[in-house]
Design a protein around this motif. Structure first.
Motif, short mmCIF file in Angstrom:
data_model
loop_
_atom_site.label_atom_id
_atom_site.label_comp_id
_atom_site.label_asym_id
_atom_site.label_seq_id
_atom_site.Cartn_x
_atom_site.Cartn_y
_atom_site.Cartn_z
N ASP A 141 23.14 11.95 -21.93
CA ASP A 141 23.79 11.91 -23.05
C ASP A 141 22.89 12.64 -24.12
O ASP A 141 22.18 13.12 -23.81
CB ASP A 141 24.32 10.43 -23.67
N ARG A 180 18.77 10.05 -22.75
CA ARG A 180 19.04 8.97 -21.82
C ARG A 180 20.01 9.23 -20.74
O ARG A 180 21.16 9.94 -21.07
CB ARG A 180 19.35 7.64 -22.26
N ARG A 181 19.61 9.10 -19.53
CA ARG A 181 20.92 9.47 -18.36
C ARG A 181 21.74 7.92 -18.24
O ARG A 181 21.16 6.91 -18.72
CB ARG A 181 20.03 9.46 -17.07
N ARG A 182 22.82 8.26 -18.25
CA ARG A 182 23.69 7.11 -17.95
C ARG A 182 23.59 6.42 -16.61
O ARG A 182 23.12 7.12 -15.70
CB ARG A 182 25.19 7.71 -17.97
N ARG A 183 23.47 5.23 -16.67
CA ARG A 183 23.21 4.49 -15.42
C ARG A 183 24.60 4.38 -14.73
O ARG A 183 25.55 4.32 -15.19
CB ARG A 183 22.93 2.84 -15.69
N LYS A 184 24.62 4.57 -13.32
CA LYS A 184 25.65 4.50 -12.26
C LYS A 184 25.69 3.24 -11.67
O LYS A 184 24.78 2.52 -11.60
CB LYS A 184 25.51 5.61 -11.44
N ASP A 207 30.08 5.46 -14.25
CA ASP A 207 29.05 5.29 -15.21
C ASP A 207 28.97 3.72 -15.52
O ASP A 207 30.31 3.15 -15.82
CB ASP A 207 29.45 6.25 -16.24
#
Length: 106
Positions: A21, A25-29, A105
């Motif tokens: 985003d 930070r990367r979105r957790r999958k 996500d």
């Protein structure tokens, strides 16, 4: 501050290459078992769902858990330590078990 500015539907916003985003930070999958809409949270849970689909536990190394289906040449490998389970492992499962698992996500 890295990213790419994207103009879409009359709105300009910054997107990070790699799927994070705008805060970096990367979105957790998460991996979801579609027939029951269950989120896979452990290797034991994954093994039970795969066993229902005909996958068998396959001998592997101490740091991997592997599953094999007799009717195919596919092998699913996931880390024994579930905290090291990444989106790469999730997509591998989705490709080999089409229409049964989905990556979402969190």
């Amino acid at each position: 501050m890295s990213g790419v500015w994207v103009f879409k539907n009359g709105v300009v916003r910054r997107e990070n290459p790699g799927g994070g985003d705008s805060s970096g930070r990367r979105r957790r999958k998460i991996l979801v078992y579609l027939p029951t809409n269950d989120v896979i949270t452990s290797n034991e849970m994954l093994g039970a769902k795969l066993a229902e689909l005909g996958w068998e536990l396959y001998p592997s190394t101490p740091d991997l858990v592997q599953f094999h289906k007799r009717s195919s040449v596919h092998l699913i490998s996931v880390p024994r330590d579930f905290s090291r389970f990444t989106s790469v492992h999730m997509y591998d499962i989705v490709v080999k078990c089409r229409n049964v698992f989905e990556v979402r996500d969190a």
